[in-house]
Design an enzyme around this catalytic site. Structure first.
Site, short mmCIF file in Angstrom:
data_model
loop_
_atom_site.label_atom_id
_atom_site.label_comp_id
_atom_site.label_asym_id
_atom_site.label_seq_id
_atom_site.Cartn_x
_atom_site.Cartn_y
_atom_site.Cartn_z
N ASP A 499 0.97 -1.24 0.10
CA ASP A 499 -0.19 0.00 0.02
C ASP A 499 0.93 1.12 -0.13
OD1 ASP A 499 -2.26 1.69 0.29
OD2 ASP A 499 -1.64 1.41 2.51
N LYS A 500 0.34 2.51 -0.32
CA LYS A 500 1.29 3.41 -0.31
C LYS A 500 0.83 4.43 0.94
CE LYS A 500 0.11 7.56 -2.44
NZ LYS A 500 0.47 8.66 -1.32
N GLU A 609 -9.06 14.28 7.38
CA GLU A 609 -10.12 15.20 7.79
C GLU A 609 -9.30 16.09 9.14
OE1 GLU A 609 -13.07 12.97 9.52
OE2 GLU A 609 -14.35 13.19 8.04
N ARG A 708 -1.87 15.01 -1.83
CA ARG A 708 -3.18 14.43 -1.80
C ARG A 708 -4.18 15.31 -2.02
NH1 ARG A 708 -3.53 9.39 0.74
NH2 ARG A 708 -5.43 9.88 1.78
N THR A 788 -2.60 1.43 -4.79
CA THR A 788 -2.80 2.65 -4.00
C THR A 788 -4.30 2.88 -4.51
OG1 THR A 788 -2.35 4.84 -3.33
CG2 THR A 788 -1.59 4.05 -5.58
N ASP A 790 -4.85 6.44 -4.48
CA ASP A 790 -4.61 7.63 -4.89
C ASP A 790 -4.66 7.78 -6.26
OD1 ASP A 790 -4.41 8.64 -2.38
OD2 ASP A 790 -2.17 8.51 -2.27
N ASP A 922 -6.33 -2.88 3.44
CA ASP A 922 -5.34 -3.81 2.90
C ASP A 922 -5.57 -5.08 3.48
OD1 ASP A 922 -4.16 -1.53 1.83
OD2 ASP A 922 -3.24 -0.79 3.72
#
EC number: 7.6.2.1
Length: 1217
Positions: A499-500, A609, A708, A788, A790, A922
């Protein structure tokens, strides 16, 4: 805007949910409901005052079960749990849809499928159904069931059944070779050790259960709260929980100390997340001295993120969802007290239903070992067949002499009467001979190997846990070894799926810049104008200040202070209002070192958040209070209150969240934020097209920097739009069929025709050491794939900064929206990769090997393309393409697609796979891979709880694999072969002796020595060496990552080594047996004396054999090896000193002669010289990488600056399946 009423009042009407199987679009809702619903807003003025809004909304719908997939906006992790009882094929590439979600939720709760709970009436609740009590039991056994159940579990190992049959056969008089008690001893010892371990573990579990069941809670009994033990609580009772107390069972919230019915809970014991969650009580049950009613809820299930129920109170049917239930194990925080009704207790609580551990995985080495066990079984059968056939021939030849031969005597003449005994006929004698041979040669299958492997793995795990190089100071966490049975698999990994966010990066978000109304405010990012400014507010004479500092842009700060009147200021005002309100953040006030200053700590489910809330606070939009009904924001020193009229949380299909607010200026606005891929589809493109294009360009530039991004939009709702949304929202919230899908439909309808406010950019920095780690892993021949959620530009930027991608690589990008486009893209990519390989001169037969790294190709593919590729005929083409690439980068992938990518590789290669991640998204990938590693990160501990190993940082993967993985594989591979060898040599000695004793299956070696051989004589050294020996130093393994290829090439355990070991065993057994036999051929030595000589020779040979292979000596290994030889001598002396045993005083008589010692020395030297010579010649003339590196260590080539180069062998992929 002021109001003295309660924030949440009952709705004027509750829709008849039975008439609402589906929700029509907004345009149709007015007609559908016009006959039964009165207008709730003045048509001329959308908002006359705040009280109208409050009377409009039913509090029970404000916080309903919006979705079982709940994750705050901006997070990539999506909690999505499917609990279908009927197993069906997993489709990794398919997308969810509203129709699919509806079909999954068509089951209506009725009396047959639900449990009925009468509030505060446990007697009536349990009158019809006797629900389980709240007592829990995690222990596996009781006093009565321990022995049969434990034995049943242990005998799941086929080898144990084999040895049990051997022991049973030895109890028969016709087959008794060893003493009846002695034959049972090895198996009994192994069973006893395992049983004691299991009993101790279960005793601890029972102790923990006792403490848990006897904890006290306040329960309402006869209108008064009394303390009860947890185990005595029953379904239907009302319990009262105080702050910092643990919830004893699953309860539906009835009321809290907060006037709005909100309660804050911490679920760290449930899912590992330390951030506070909000739970809500229904307005209808607040401030009531006595609550009577009926709850109809679903039967107990394992879905901790979903709950579906209805509560009937005072004639009203109220929907209950995940936000209304608090699960066992949670802790009440920042709430003085809470009342709840017990709906699930004891083993029916969700946490207990989820208490099963991670799926069991078997070591690849142990699986391969089964083949050698089968070969050894064939050896055993062959030896027994040879003995029985030879015995049959011998009996035929000597059939006339059997009346008087001692072992086959047919006739007895005791007391002058002739009788026959000890002979059962030619056929039965052959059968008995075969079975007796099995008993004598039984240790060909090494029973001690299994327990030795378990002990070695425990020792290896201890040193991995204690390794300070894998200790994370930031989180104060050590390495965790959660699965003891796959340690050696760490040394054979070929593919890593990572995962990133939170794995390669820190998942500690920091707001960097923003694009607001088409203006890019990132120019100050690279200049010195950007600075940390601490914004603070005054409350009750104290200063409130955000806990986290944020770098601010002076231009944005100036415009934000200019007020809401100016054009630019208005857009900035709305932008930061969206960041401060469109979230699930809970502001907590904590003390600081300065008594006059308090800090605002924003607790949220997502780091994104939190970063956005702190950014809004830094620019003067401070979120200071949140309840279920309103939000208070300090805007540039002025307190403003916003009524929360509705909230649609983030889910994986919409990829956005929205909040509907009643604003201080008497308007209703919906604020939305989410991923750009879904936000631009709901933006009103007829307005400000230039701003949309400019913002898209800014997003692309932010993503190229590895930031992001989130897009923010809003629109104002008029009277009709708000009424339509409210009716639809009420209907969806109270629906019994497909509630989650209906709520998604309502959210999608209101999240339309938005005005684009801008976009935010958050930096998620790389973890320390990630680039160096990836480079080391790739040098070691490990392929690293990044999966990922993203967007593509962000993933590519992170790929460059992490050295996963380089400028020299040829990038193949596949972004397709249909299957035919995917097919063409894959075909073109395969043709292009083939041309590059041919142009570089790489042979076709190595095109799928790591040699392809000489032509660096990077494959970048998005999740939309994978939808059409996975689970289709295009999978094979994708795998062929990926095999030719040095790097694979998958963007915008869903959690199930991550598991699909891992399955794609596992199904088509024999290579070992490892998946590493930190979040709930994940888990499926981690469980699919051969080895799963969880990161203890910011997204909770779901990944850790599902993993085989857990650690604090990605960089720890390098010492875990290159150091501990190499050591574990080398040790375990050698130990298995050594155990085969040390048992086989004794069996062959026994076999040679049988050939010289008329095949009578008598043994020269004492039966007690045969038993102790695998327990005392030879067992401890192999265990100690398996734990402590190191073929290479840590420094060498880290300096030369190519050394890791030994495990990938299976150099330490393969068929070639097995057969060489067997041939060496055959030679050593012949020298050990025949040297003393020839020496004593013409002597009168007895069987016991020469048997002692053979025993000592075998033990010394196998221990010296082990000593020859030890690389790094220490006092423990010295003590184990030489101590075993000494222990053998002492044991033989003691056995021969016991008058009741055969061979009394034999060793004392034989050891007096010089021939005894000459034979002992000669047999040992003759047995080991060939091995020593071949080993020396092989290492000198044909060394492997390990031998070269060990020589470099020995002669000090690494003492310099490390510039010395060592030529390593190339690393090739494993064969295709």
């Amino acid at each position: 805007m002021t109001s003295k009423r309660h924030l949440l009042n009952p709705s004027p009407r509750t829709p008849n949910t039975q008439e609402l199987p589906k929700i029509p679009p907004f345009s149709d809702l007015a007609e559908v409901n016009s006959s039964s619903t009165q207008p709730v807003m003045d048509s001329e003025n959308p908002v006359e005052n705040s009280s109208k809004f409050e009377s409009t909304l039913n509090s029970s719908s404000r916080r309903s079960a919006f979705s079982i997939q709940s994750r705050a906006s901006g997070g990539n992790s999506v909690r999505e749990v499917n609990f279908d009882l009927v197993p069906k094929p997993v489709r990794y590439g398919s997308k969810g849809s509203d129709s699919e979600a509806l079909s999954m939720s068509q089951k209506e709760i009725n009396d047959e499928d639900a449990r009925l709970i009468y509030i505060n009436d446990p007697g009536k609740t349990n009158e019809r159904f006797e629900f389980t009590g709240n007592s829990i039991r995690t222990g596996k056994y009781s006093i009565l069931t321990f022995l049969p159940r434990n034995l049943y579990e242990q005998f799941h190992r086929v080898a144990y059944i084999y040895f049990l049959l051997i022991a049973v056969l030895n109890q028969l008089p016709q087959l008794a070779v060893f003493g009846r008690g002695v034959s049972i001893l090895p198996l009994a010892f192994v069973l006893l050790v395992t049983a004691v371990k299991d009993a101790y573990e279960d005793w601890r579990r029972h102790g923990s259960d006792k403490v848990e069941n006897n904890r006290l809670a306040w329960v309402l009994v006869n209108d008064q709260f009394e303390q009860k033990k947890w185990k005595d609580i029953t379904v239907g009772e009302i319990i009262k929980i105080y702050t910092n107390e643990t919830i004893p069972c699953d309860i539906v919230l009835l009321s809290t100390s907060d006037s709005t019915g909100v309660a804050y809970v911490q679920t760290i014991n449930l899912d590992g997340e330390s951030n506070l969650k909000t739970r809500y009580a229904k307005q209808e049950t607040l401030s009531k001295e006595r609550v009577d009613g009926l709850i109809k809820c679903e039967k107990p299930n394992r879905n901790i993120y979903g709950f579906q129920a209805n509560m009937e109170v005072e004639g009203k049917r109220l929907p209950l969802g995940p936000s209304n239930i608090i699960l066992r194990g949670c802790e009440l925080k920042n709430t003085s007290w809470a009342l709840g009704i017990v709906v699930y207790a004891g083993r029916e609580t969700k946490v207990m239903l989820n208490s099963s551990g991670a799926p069991s995985k078997r070591s690849r080495l142990e699986i391969r070992m089964n083949f050698e066990i089968i070969i050894l079984s064939v050896f055993l059968v062959a030896l027994c067949t040879v003995v029985s056939v030879c015995a049959a021939v011998w009996l035929k030849r000597h059939k006339d002499e059997l009346d008087f031969l001692p072992y086959y005597r047919k006739a007895g003449f005791a007391e002058g009467k002739q009788e026959k005994y000890k002979y059962y006929g030619w056929g039965l004698e052959i059968v008995f001979t075969f079975l007796m041979s099995v008993i004598v040669f039984q240790i060909m299958i090494p029973i001690s190997l299994y327990i030795s492997m378990e002990l070695v793995r425990v020792g290896q795990a201890y040193f991995m846990i204690r390794d300070t190089h894998m200790y994370d100071e930031a989180s104060n966490s050590r390495f965790q070894c959660r699965a003891l049975n796959i340690n050696e698999d760490l040394g054979q990994i070929k593919y890593i799926f990572s995962d990133k966010t939170g794995t390669l990066t820190e998942n500690k978000m920091e707001f960097q810049c923003a694009s607001i109304w088409g203006v890019d405010y990132s120019a100050a990012k690279a200049s010195s104008d950007q600075q940390h400014v601490e914004y603070s507010v005054q409350v009750n004479g104290k200063v409130l200040r955000p806990k986290m500092k944020v770098k601010i842009d002076p231009e944005i700060l100036r415009l934000s202070k200019s007020g809401n009147d100016k054009r630019g200021g208005k857009h900035i005002h709305d932008f930061f209002i969206a960041l401060a309100t469109c979230n699930t953040i809970v502001p907590l006030v904590v003390d600081s070192s300065d008594p006059a200053v308090q800090l605002i700590d924003y607790q949220g489910e997502s780091p994104d958040e939190q970063a956005l809330a702190y950014a809004a606070a830094a620019y003067g939009f401070v979120l200071v209070e949140r309840t279920s009904g309103h939000i208070v924001i300090d805007i540039q020193g002025e307190r403003q209150r916003f009524n929360v009229l509705g909230l649609h949380e983030f889910d994986s299909e919409r990829k956005r969240m929205s909040v509907i607010l009643g604003c201080p200026d008497n308007t209703v606005k919906v604020f939305v934020k989410g991923a750009d891929t879904t936000m631009f589809s709901v933006i009103d493109k007829s307005l400000n097209k230039d701003i949309i294009r400019t913002t898209e360009a800014h997003l692309h530039s932010y993503a190229s920097l590895g930031l992001r991004t989130l897009v923010v939009g809003m629109r104002e709702l008029n009277n009709s739009e708000f009424e339509q949304w409210h009716v639809a929202f009420e209907a969806a919230s109270t629906a019994l069929i497909g509630r989650a899908a209906l709520l998604r439909k309502v959210a999608s309808n209101v999240e339309n025709y938005l005005t684009l406010l801008g976009a935010s950019a958050i930096e998620d920095k790389l973890q320390m050491g990630v680039p160096e780690s990836i480079e080391s892993l790739r040098t070691a021949g490990v392929k690293v794939w990044v999966l990922t959620g993203d967007k593509q530009e962000t993933a590519i930027s992170i790929g460059y900064s992490s050295k996963l991608l380089t400028r020299k690589m040829t990038q193949i990008i596949i972004n397709s929206n249909n299957k035919e486009s995917c097919r063409r893209s894959l075909a073109d990519a395969l043709a292009m990769s083939k041309k590059l390989l041919i142009a570089s001169g790489v042979p076709q037969n190595t095109a799928e090997s790591s040699e392809a790294a000489s032509v660096p190709i990077a494959l970048i593919i998005d999740g939309t393309s994978l939808v059409y590729i996975l689970d289709s005929e295009l999978e094979e083409q994708l795998f062929q393409l990926a095999s030719r690439c040095s790097v694979v980068l998958c963007c915008r992938v869903a959690p199930l697609q991550k598991a699909g990518i891992v399955a794609l590789v596992k199904k088509r290669t024999a290579d070992m796979t490892l998946a590493i991640g930190d979040g709930a998204n994940d888990v499926s990938m981690i469980q699919m891979a051969d080895v799963g590693v969880g990161i203890s990160g910011q997204e909770g501990r779901q990944a850790v709880m599902a993993s085989d190993f857990a650690m604090g940082q990605f960089r720890f993967l390098v010492p875990l694999l290159l150091v501990h993985g190499h050591w574990n594989y080398q040790r375990m591979g050698y130990m298995i072969l050594y155990n085969f060898y040390r048992n086989a040599i004794l069996v062959f000695v026994l076999f040679w002796y049988v050939l010289f004793t008329s095949f009578t299956l008598t043994t020269a070696i004492n039966e007690w020595s045969s038993v102790l051989y695998s327990i005392i004589y030879t067992s401890l050294p192999t265990i100690i060496v398996g734990i402590l020996d190191k073929d290479l130093s840590r420094r060498s393994l880290l300096t030369y990552p190519q050394l890791y290829g030994a495990g990938q090439r299976q150099e330490c355990y393969n068929k070639k080594l097995f057969w060489l070991t067997m041939f060496d065993t055959l030679w050593q057994s012949m020298t050990v047996f025949f040297v003393p036999l020839i020496a004593y051929w013409d002597s009168t030595v007895d069987v016991a004396s020469i048997g002692d000589l053979w025993t000592l020779s075998v033990v010394i040979v196998v221990n010296l054999h082990l000593a020859m292979d030890v690389i790094r000596w220490n006092w423990v290994i010295h003590a184990a090896i030489w101590g075993s030889i000494i222990a053998t001598c002492i044991s033989v002396i003691i056995i021969d000193a016991i008058p009741s045993l055969p061979g009394y005083w034999a060793i004392f008589e034989t050891a007096k002669t010089g021939l005894f010692w000459l034979c002992l020395l000669g047999s040992v030297v003759a047995a080991l010289i060939p091995r020593f010579a071949i080993k020396y010649l092989y290492q000198y003339y044909s060394p492997c990488d390990t031998h070269i590196a060990r020589a470099a260590e020995k002669f000090g080539y690494q003492r310099g600056s490390g510039d010395g180069q060592i030529e390593m062998n190339p690393i090739f992929d494993g064969s295709r399946r």
